[in-house]
Design an enzyme around this catalytic site. Structure first.
Site, PDB file in Angstrom:
ATOM      1  N   SER A  98      11.545  19.870  25.452  1.00  0.00           N
ATOM      2  CA  SER A  98      12.056  21.300  25.751  1.00  0.00           C
ATOM      3  C   SER A  98      11.001  22.343  25.880  1.00  0.00           C
ATOM      4  O   SER A  98       9.697  22.092  25.470  1.00  0.00           O
ATOM      5  CB  SER A  98      12.939  21.705  24.391  1.00  0.00           C
ATOM      6  OG  SER A  98      13.072  23.028  24.613  1.00  0.00           O
ATOM      7  N   TYR A 158      14.603  22.281  15.437  1.00  0.00           N
ATOM      8  CA  TYR A 158      14.866  21.778  16.825  1.00  0.00           C
ATOM      9  C   TYR A 158      13.299  21.909  17.626  1.00  0.00           C
ATOM     10  O   TYR A 158      13.116  21.105  18.369  1.00  0.00           O
ATOM     11  CB  TYR A 158      16.026  22.549  17.561  1.00  0.00           C
ATOM     12  CG  TYR A 158      15.999  22.261  18.791  1.00  0.00           C
ATOM     13  CD1 TYR A 158      16.730  21.313  19.376  1.00  0.00           C
ATOM     14  CD2 TYR A 158      15.317  23.043  19.911  1.00  0.00           C
ATOM     15  CE1 TYR A 158      16.832  20.817  20.677  1.00  0.00           C
ATOM     16  CE2 TYR A 158      15.524  22.657  21.237  1.00  0.00           C
ATOM     17  CZ  TYR A 158      16.144  21.599  21.834  1.00  0.00           C
ATOM     18  OH  TYR A 158      16.354  21.285  23.051  1.00  0.00           O
TER      19      TYR A 158
END
Length: 252
Positions: A139, A152
Protein backbone atom coordinates in the site's frame (compact mmCIF):
# COMPACT_ATOMS: atom_id res chain seq x y z
CA UNK A 1 6.75 -10.05 -16.51
CA UNK A 2 5.30 -12.76 -18.73
CA UNK A 3 1.56 -12.04 -18.75
CA UNK A 4 0.22 -15.10 -20.55
CA UNK A 5 0.54 -18.86 -20.20
CA UNK A 6 0.93 -18.76 -16.42
CA UNK A 7 -0.87 -20.54 -13.63
CA UNK A 8 -1.65 -17.86 -11.08
CA UNK A 9 -2.95 -17.92 -7.51
CA UNK A 10 -4.55 -14.74 -6.19
CA UNK A 11 -5.61 -14.57 -2.54
CA UNK A 12 -8.44 -12.23 -1.65
CA UNK A 13 -9.86 -12.93 -5.09
CA UNK A 14 -13.49 -12.62 -4.11
CA UNK A 15 -13.70 -8.84 -4.41
CA UNK A 16 -11.94 -5.58 -5.17
CA UNK A 17 -8.41 -5.50 -6.52
CA UNK A 18 -8.01 -9.29 -6.31
CA UNK A 19 -11.17 -9.99 -8.29
CA UNK A 20 -10.38 -7.51 -11.07
CA UNK A 21 -6.74 -8.55 -11.38
CA UNK A 22 -7.87 -12.17 -11.61
CA UNK A 23 -10.28 -11.40 -14.43
CA UNK A 24 -7.76 -9.30 -16.35
CA UNK A 25 -5.03 -11.93 -16.07
CA UNK A 26 -7.44 -14.67 -17.07
CA UNK A 27 -8.45 -12.68 -20.15
CA UNK A 28 -4.80 -12.63 -21.21
CA UNK A 29 -4.66 -16.43 -21.39
CA UNK A 30 -3.65 -17.51 -17.90
CA UNK A 31 -5.06 -20.19 -15.66
CA UNK A 32 -6.16 -18.32 -12.53
CA UNK A 33 -7.07 -19.66 -9.11
CA UNK A 34 -8.77 -17.26 -6.70
CA UNK A 35 -8.71 -18.01 -2.99
CA UNK A 36 -10.52 -16.61 -0.01
CA UNK A 37 -12.81 -17.41 2.88
CA UNK A 38 -16.19 -17.05 1.15
CA UNK A 39 -17.01 -19.48 -1.62
CA UNK A 40 -19.99 -17.45 -2.84
CA UNK A 41 -17.89 -14.38 -3.66
CA UNK A 42 -15.16 -16.51 -5.23
CA UNK A 43 -17.71 -18.25 -7.42
CA UNK A 44 -19.00 -14.85 -8.52
CA UNK A 45 -15.46 -13.93 -9.59
CA UNK A 46 -15.06 -17.00 -11.79
CA UNK A 47 -18.64 -17.19 -13.07
CA UNK A 48 -18.84 -18.26 -16.74
CA UNK A 49 -15.03 -18.12 -17.11
CA UNK A 50 -13.35 -21.35 -18.23
CA UNK A 51 -9.84 -21.61 -16.85
CA UNK A 52 -10.67 -19.86 -13.60
CA UNK A 53 -10.94 -21.82 -10.37
CA UNK A 54 -12.00 -21.04 -6.80
CA UNK A 55 -10.54 -22.50 -3.61
CA UNK A 56 -11.42 -21.63 -0.04
CA UNK A 57 -8.58 -20.54 2.22
CA UNK A 58 -8.33 -18.93 5.64
CA UNK A 59 -5.01 -17.07 5.57
CA UNK A 60 -5.20 -16.54 9.35
CA UNK A 61 -5.01 -20.29 9.96
CA UNK A 62 -1.59 -21.93 9.61
CA UNK A 63 -3.05 -25.44 9.35
CA UNK A 64 -5.46 -24.38 6.63
CA UNK A 65 -2.63 -22.78 4.68
CA UNK A 66 -0.64 -26.03 4.83
CA UNK A 67 -3.68 -28.03 3.65
CA UNK A 68 -4.44 -25.56 0.90
CA UNK A 69 -0.87 -25.42 -0.43
CA UNK A 70 -0.49 -29.20 -0.56
CA UNK A 71 -3.75 -29.60 -2.47
CA UNK A 72 -2.98 -26.70 -4.77
CA UNK A 73 0.39 -27.92 -6.06
CA UNK A 74 -1.09 -31.39 -6.54
CA UNK A 75 -4.00 -30.08 -8.59
CA UNK A 76 -2.07 -27.31 -10.39
CA UNK A 77 1.52 -28.53 -10.85
CA UNK A 78 2.24 -25.69 -13.30
CA UNK A 79 1.56 -23.03 -10.62
CA UNK A 80 4.22 -20.37 -11.10
CA UNK A 81 2.76 -17.10 -9.81
CA UNK A 82 1.48 -16.09 -6.39
CA UNK A 83 -0.33 -12.84 -5.66
CA UNK A 84 -0.44 -12.21 -1.90
CA UNK A 85 -3.40 -9.87 -2.06
CA UNK A 86 -5.70 -10.83 0.85
CA UNK A 87 -5.82 -8.18 3.55
CA UNK A 88 -7.98 -6.30 6.04
CA UNK A 89 -8.03 -2.68 7.19
CA UNK A 90 -9.89 -1.17 10.13
CA UNK A 91 -9.68 1.77 12.50
CA UNK A 92 -8.17 1.25 15.94
CA UNK A 93 -8.82 3.17 19.15
CA UNK A 94 -5.54 3.71 20.97
CA UNK A 95 -7.16 6.23 23.33
CA UNK A 96 -9.39 3.57 24.89
CA UNK A 97 -8.68 2.32 28.39
CA UNK A 98 -7.82 -0.47 28.13
CA UNK A 99 -6.75 -0.70 24.50
CA UNK A 100 -8.49 -3.55 22.66
CA UNK A 101 -5.92 -5.34 20.49
CA UNK A 102 -8.40 -7.50 18.59
CA UNK A 103 -8.20 -5.47 15.37
CA UNK A 104 -4.45 -5.06 15.74
CA UNK A 105 -3.77 -8.75 16.11
CA UNK A 106 -6.21 -9.78 13.37
CA UNK A 107 -4.60 -7.29 10.99
CA UNK A 108 -1.07 -8.52 11.60
CA UNK A 109 -2.13 -12.16 11.35
CA UNK A 110 -4.00 -11.60 8.08
CA UNK A 111 -1.72 -9.08 6.39
CA UNK A 112 1.72 -10.29 7.51
CA UNK A 113 1.70 -13.84 8.84
CA UNK A 114 -0.79 -14.98 6.19
CA UNK A 115 1.33 -14.12 3.15
CA UNK A 116 4.54 -15.19 4.88
CA UNK A 117 3.11 -18.60 5.74
CA UNK A 118 1.59 -19.11 2.30
CA UNK A 119 4.79 -18.10 0.52
CA UNK A 120 6.80 -20.43 2.74
CA UNK A 121 4.41 -23.27 1.90
CA UNK A 122 4.76 -22.67 -1.86
CA UNK A 123 8.32 -21.40 -2.31
CA UNK A 124 9.93 -24.81 -2.88
CA UNK A 125 7.40 -25.53 -5.61
CA UNK A 126 7.88 -22.09 -7.15
CA UNK A 127 11.66 -22.45 -7.18
CA UNK A 128 11.23 -25.65 -9.21
CA UNK A 129 9.37 -23.82 -12.00
CA UNK A 130 11.23 -22.50 -15.06
CA UNK A 131 10.04 -18.97 -14.26
CA UNK A 132 8.15 -17.92 -11.15
CA UNK A 133 7.12 -14.78 -9.32
CA UNK A 134 5.59 -13.65 -6.06
CA UNK A 135 3.63 -10.40 -6.12
CA UNK A 136 3.06 -8.88 -2.68
CA UNK A 137 0.30 -6.28 -2.53
CA UNK A 138 1.31 -3.59 -0.05
CA UNK A 139 0.00 0.00 0.00
CA UNK A 140 1.02 3.61 -0.34
CA UNK A 141 0.44 3.64 3.43
CA UNK A 142 3.58 1.52 3.81
CA UNK A 143 5.49 4.75 3.14
CA UNK A 144 3.24 7.39 4.72
CA UNK A 145 1.08 5.82 7.45
CA UNK A 146 -2.55 6.57 8.16
CA UNK A 147 -2.57 7.13 11.92
CA UNK A 148 -6.17 5.99 12.30
CA UNK A 149 -5.25 2.51 11.00
CA UNK A 150 -1.80 2.01 12.54
CA UNK A 151 -1.70 -1.79 12.38
CA UNK A 152 -2.68 -1.76 8.70
CA UNK A 153 -0.01 0.81 7.85
CA UNK A 154 2.57 -1.11 9.89
CA UNK A 155 1.60 -4.39 8.24
CA UNK A 156 2.16 -2.95 4.78
CA UNK A 157 5.49 -1.42 5.81
CA UNK A 158 6.48 -4.86 7.09
CA UNK A 159 5.49 -6.45 3.79
CA UNK A 160 7.53 -3.87 1.90
CA UNK A 161 10.63 -4.69 3.95
CA UNK A 162 9.97 -8.43 3.69
CA UNK A 163 9.61 -8.21 -0.09
CA UNK A 164 12.91 -6.36 -0.37
CA UNK A 165 14.61 -8.98 1.80
CA UNK A 166 13.27 -11.94 -0.18
CA UNK A 167 14.20 -10.24 -3.44
CA UNK A 168 17.81 -10.22 -2.23
CA UNK A 169 17.72 -13.75 -0.79
CA UNK A 170 16.17 -15.20 -3.95
CA UNK A 171 18.23 -13.22 -6.44
CA UNK A 172 20.07 -16.32 -7.67
CA UNK A 173 16.88 -18.32 -8.14
CA UNK A 174 14.19 -18.13 -10.80
CA UNK A 175 11.68 -16.51 -8.39
CA UNK A 176 11.04 -12.85 -9.06
CA UNK A 177 9.73 -10.71 -6.17
CA UNK A 178 7.41 -7.85 -7.16
CA UNK A 179 5.74 -5.34 -4.88
CA UNK A 180 2.41 -3.83 -5.92
CA UNK A 181 1.69 -0.70 -3.86
CA UNK A 182 -1.80 0.70 -4.53
CA UNK A 183 -3.08 4.09 -3.42
CA UNK A 184 -6.56 4.32 -1.91
CA UNK A 185 -8.82 2.57 -4.44
CA UNK A 186 -12.61 2.44 -4.62
CA UNK A 187 -13.18 -1.00 -3.13
CA UNK A 188 -14.98 -2.35 -0.08
CA UNK A 189 -11.77 -2.59 1.96
CA UNK A 190 -13.25 -0.11 4.46
CA UNK A 191 -16.85 1.08 4.94
CA UNK A 192 -17.86 3.66 2.35
CA UNK A 193 -14.59 3.48 0.45
CA UNK A 194 -16.15 2.20 -2.77
CA UNK A 195 -18.25 5.36 -3.25
CA UNK A 196 -15.91 8.15 -2.15
CA UNK A 197 -14.50 10.23 -4.99
CA UNK A 198 -11.24 10.86 -3.12
CA UNK A 199 -10.28 7.25 -3.90
CA UNK A 200 -9.00 6.10 -7.28
CA UNK A 201 -11.59 4.33 -9.46
CA UNK A 202 -10.91 0.59 -9.41
CA UNK A 203 -11.12 0.31 -13.21
CA UNK A 204 -8.46 3.02 -13.65
CA UNK A 205 -6.17 1.41 -11.08
CA UNK A 206 -6.37 -1.99 -12.75
CA UNK A 207 -5.73 -0.53 -16.21
CA UNK A 208 -2.64 1.41 -15.09
CA UNK A 209 -1.33 -1.55 -13.10
CA UNK A 210 -1.71 -3.95 -16.01
CA UNK A 211 0.32 -1.56 -18.15
CA UNK A 212 3.22 -1.98 -15.73
CA UNK A 213 2.83 -5.76 -15.65
CA UNK A 214 2.88 -5.88 -19.45
CA UNK A 215 6.39 -4.40 -19.55
CA UNK A 216 8.87 -7.22 -20.17
CA UNK A 217 11.21 -5.88 -17.48
CA UNK A 218 8.48 -5.22 -14.90
CA UNK A 219 9.67 -2.85 -12.14
CA UNK A 220 10.44 -4.38 -8.76
CA UNK A 221 7.88 -1.95 -7.36
CA UNK A 222 4.68 -1.40 -9.32
CA UNK A 223 2.97 1.83 -8.28
CA UNK A 224 0.45 3.91 -10.21
CA UNK A 225 1.05 7.65 -10.39
CA UNK A 226 -1.28 8.38 -7.47
CA UNK A 227 0.66 6.01 -5.22
CA UNK A 228 4.01 7.53 -6.17
CA UNK A 229 3.10 10.69 -4.24
CA UNK A 230 3.26 8.65 -1.04
CA UNK A 231 6.14 6.42 -2.15
CA UNK A 232 8.46 9.35 -2.81
CA UNK A 233 7.40 11.64 0.07
CA UNK A 234 10.34 10.90 2.35
CA UNK A 235 12.89 10.85 -0.46
CA UNK A 236 11.69 14.24 -1.69
CA UNK A 237 11.76 15.82 1.77
CA UNK A 238 7.99 16.29 2.13
CA UNK A 239 7.10 13.43 4.47
CA UNK A 240 5.84 15.62 7.33
CA UNK A 241 3.68 17.69 5.00
CA UNK A 242 2.25 14.61 3.30
CA UNK A 243 1.62 12.84 6.60
CA UNK A 244 -0.30 15.82 7.95
CA UNK A 245 -2.33 16.25 4.76
CA UNK A 246 -3.21 12.56 4.63
CA UNK A 247 -4.30 12.32 8.24
CA UNK A 248 -6.04 15.69 8.50
CA UNK A 249 -8.18 14.81 5.47
CA UNK A 250 -9.14 11.32 6.65
CA UNK A 251 -12.90 10.68 6.51
CA UNK A 252 -13.15 7.20 8.03
Amino acid sequence: MKTTGNTILITGGGSGIGRELARELHALGNTVIVAGRTSASLNETIKDRDGMHARTLDVTNAEDIARFAAELVKDFPALNTLFNNAGIMAKEDWLADPVDLTITENTITTNVLGPMRLTAALITHLRAQPVARVVNVTSGLAFVPLAHTPAYSASKAAMHAWTQSLRYLLQDTNVEMIELAPPGVRTDLTPGQSTREVYMPLKDFIAETMESFSIEDTPDEVAVERAKMLRSAEREGRFDQTFKMLNDSYQG
